[in-house]
Design an enzyme around this catalytic site. Structure first.
Site, PDB file in Angstrom:
ATOM      1  N   GLY A 140       0.741  -1.043  -0.099  1.00  0.00           N
ATOM      2  CA  GLY A 140      -0.025  -0.004  -0.182  1.00  0.00           C
ATOM      3  C   GLY A 140       0.826   1.139   0.003  1.00  0.00           C
ATOM      4  O   GLY A 140       2.034   1.385  -0.105  1.00  0.00           O
ATOM      5  N   ALA A 180      -9.160   1.546   5.331  1.00  0.00           N
ATOM      6  CA  ALA A 180      -7.867   1.373   4.533  1.00  0.00           C
ATOM      7  C   ALA A 180      -7.308  -0.036   4.921  1.00  0.00           C
ATOM      8  O   ALA A 180      -7.470  -0.584   6.088  1.00  0.00           O
ATOM      9  CB  ALA A 180      -6.845   2.288   4.688  1.00  0.00           C
ATOM     10  N   GLY A 219      -2.396  -4.608   8.724  1.00  0.00           N
ATOM     11  CA  GLY A 219      -3.666  -4.730   8.679  1.00  0.00           C
ATOM     12  C   GLY A 219      -4.710  -3.842   8.063  1.00  0.00           C
ATOM     13  O   GLY A 219      -4.582  -3.299   6.936  1.00  0.00           O
ATOM     14  N   CYS A 264      -3.691   7.033   0.657  1.00  0.00           N
ATOM     15  CA  CYS A 264      -3.456   6.084   0.012  1.00  0.00           C
ATOM     16  C   CYS A 264      -3.186   6.062  -1.430  1.00  0.00           C
ATOM     17  O   CYS A 264      -3.198   5.222  -2.325  1.00  0.00           O
ATOM     18  CB  CYS A 264      -4.940   5.039   0.060  1.00  0.00           C
ATOM     19  SG  CYS A 264      -5.207   4.756   1.693  1.00  0.00           S
TER      20      CYS A 264
END
Length: 219
Positions: free
Chosen positions: A72, A142, A155, A173
């Protein structure tokens, strides 16, 4: 599977401290010394950047960022947000996308418990509220994970009632043209972490045991 509250308001958890707890528990789950464990907590306010974060997505005001080993991009953790770290063994062959879909489904169900319709966006991870007269599509939850030796760590982050101004100094993000939101914003009332936490635990307990090899979408 066990659930551990690592620290909640007013006992906010330092990010580096929680990261070390994750690493220690990950090693023990890999070795079979501890069961699958889900840590639930609220962090002290912090920006963290996953491995795919681009320079232009970082804070434009010099705010410090912790670079981490998850997938991410850049995001924020802090008060009013449930951060969850499932340290769980995934079935072989590893299906990372399927695991992410399960975590998204948990957050979609939590939103539904509060009468908020949430879903997925093609090509993006996380849980989203569709664009409407209140704003563009916006992310309420997220996800950023890492899988090593068949055990997941890092997580999700689910927004209950945080100060959403954190999204003004980064590209959250790494997604241009989208916003961030919370249950409190969507419902027009304060929804504290303590009200949401039992719903997160229930749906994680229901969903994580259904992980199956190569299963990409929940039935």
């Amino acid at each position: 599977m066990r659930f551990v509250h690592l620290g909640l308001d007013p006992d906010f958890v330092d990010y580096e401290q929680a990261w070390q707890v994750q690493r220690d528990t990950h090693a023990k789950v890999v070795a079979g010394e501890e069961p699958d464990t889900v840590y639930l907590l609220e962090h002290r306010a912090v920006y963290t950047a996953g491995k795919r974060t681009e320079p232009q997505e970082r804070p434009n005001d010099g705010t410090p960022v912790i670079d981490v080993d998850r997938g991410g991009k850049i995001t924020w953790h802090g008060p009013g947000q449930i951060t969850g770290y499932p340290i769980v063994r995934l079935p072989a062959p590893i299906d990372v996308v399927g695991y992410v879909r399960h975590i998204e489904e948990m957050m979609i169900r939590v939103c539904a418990d509060f009468g908020v319709e949430a879903g997925r966006v093609e090509g993006e991870s996380g849980t989203w509220i569709a664009a409407d007269d209140r704003g563009p599509r916006r992310k309420i939850g997220a996800i950023g994970i890492r899988v090593s030796r068949q055990v997941a760590m890092h997580g999700f982050a689910f927004n209950c009632n945080p100060d959403l101004s954190w999204g003004e100094v980064i590209i959250p993000c790494g997604i241009v043209g989208a916003g961030v939101t919370s249950l409190s914003f969507e419902l027009g009332r304060d929804v504290p972490v303590t009200e949401v936490l039992p719903h997160v635990e229930k749906h994680l307990a229901d969903i994580l045991p259904t992980l199956r090899p190569n299963r990409r979408v929940l039935a």
